[in-house]
Design a protein around this motif. Structure first.
Motif, mmCIF file in Angstrom:
data_model
loop_
_atom_site.group_PDB
_atom_site.id
_atom_site.type_symbol
_atom_site.label_atom_id
_atom_site.label_comp_id
_atom_site.label_asym_id
_atom_site.label_seq_id
_atom_site.Cartn_x
_atom_site.Cartn_y
_atom_site.Cartn_z
ATOM 1 N N GLY A 64 90.864 63.476 -120.847
ATOM 2 C CA GLY A 64 91.399 63.260 -119.493
ATOM 3 C C GLY A 64 92.734 63.965 -119.290
ATOM 4 N N ALA A 65 93.609 63.903 -120.290
ATOM 5 C CA ALA A 65 94.892 64.605 -120.190
ATOM 6 C C ALA A 65 94.667 66.107 -120.116
ATOM 7 N N LYS A 109 93.684 71.177 -114.340
ATOM 8 C CA LYS A 109 93.781 71.136 -112.869
ATOM 9 C C LYS A 109 95.114 71.723 -112.408
ATOM 10 N N LEU A 110 96.205 71.380 -113.107
ATOM 11 C CA LEU A 110 97.508 71.933 -112.750
ATOM 12 C C LEU A 110 97.552 73.441 -112.941
ATOM 13 N N ILE A 168 92.615 70.869 -104.522
ATOM 14 C CA ILE A 168 91.533 71.597 -105.173
ATOM 15 C C ILE A 168 90.776 72.351 -104.099
ATOM 16 N N LEU A 222 92.020 67.640 -118.891
ATOM 17 C CA LEU A 222 91.529 67.961 -117.541
ATOM 18 C C LEU A 222 92.658 67.957 -116.512
ATOM 19 N N SER A 223 93.596 67.041 -116.657
ATOM 20 C CA SER A 223 94.746 67.006 -115.740
ATOM 21 C C SER A 223 95.576 68.277 -115.871
ATOM 22 N N ILE A 224 95.792 68.719 -117.095
ATOM 23 C CA ILE A 224 96.556 69.951 -117.320
ATOM 24 C C ILE A 224 95.784 71.149 -116.778
#
Length: 186
Positions: free
Chosen positions: A124-125, A131-132, A140, A127-129
């Motif tokens: 999850g972390a 996305k950034l 998005i 995927l967050s990175i």
């Protein structure tokens, strides 16, 4: 007496701030600004900025800053120790339990059940990175795609999987590449 009071307030911050430094900021604000009036709101925002800029965990930096401000070096020691004591105690207790009972099958089963959750949290972390990195405008959308970031991510991922270089080297090269490509095409 002020040392004990600083210790007690930051002990509560250390004990109840689950989720990291940013999650602790409202609790620190209530202790430092609202309840004790040790800092004004303006000084608290400066505290957050200083705590973010200085190396180390934000809660410890904030505790040290408030402690120095209220009671000098002794206050800094009391507040800092208060903020780290819960973690020290809990980790020491868990280490004792682990070393004492590490051969128990029940403990091994519990630890193995944590592995999927840890993998999910790391995923999850990641995927967050991602996305950034991939979307620079906040939302998005195709119009917000960061092509340089995506290219550097793909190159870094490929290099790390294929050749296994030092992650520090890869991060440094990505930083230099991002700067160069940003200046050329940005």
């Amino acid at each position: 007496m002020i040392y004990l009071y600083l210790f007690w307030n930051f002990l509560q911050v250390g004990l109840f701030s689950i989720g990291g430094g940013y999650a602790a900021m409202p609790l620190i604000q209530s202790r430092v600004v609202t309840e004790n009036a040790w800092l004004t709101m303006s000084e608290f925002t400066d505290l957050v900025t200083i705590a973010e800029m200085t190396p180390g965990p934000i809660v410890i930096n904030a505790a040290t800053f408030v402690g120095v401000r209220i009671a000098g070096v002794g206050g800094a020691l009391a507040a800092t120790f208060g903020s780290i004591f819960p973690s020290l105690f809990i980790v020491s207790l868990l280490a004792f339990i682990y070393y004492r009972y590490k051969t128990l099958s029940l403990l091994q089963s519990i630890l193995q059940s944590f592995r999927p959750a840890v993998v999910a949290l790391i995923f999850g972390a990641g995927l967050s990175i991602l996305k950034l990195v991939a979307f620079s405008g906040g939302g998005i959308a195709v119009s917000n795609l960061n092509y340089i970031g995506i290219l550097l991510f793909a190159a870094a991922f490929f290099a790390l999987r294929k050749w296994k270089p030092s992650p520090i080297l890869v991060m440094s090269l990505c930083g230099a590449g991002g700067l160069a490509l940003g200046l050329l095409f940005g």
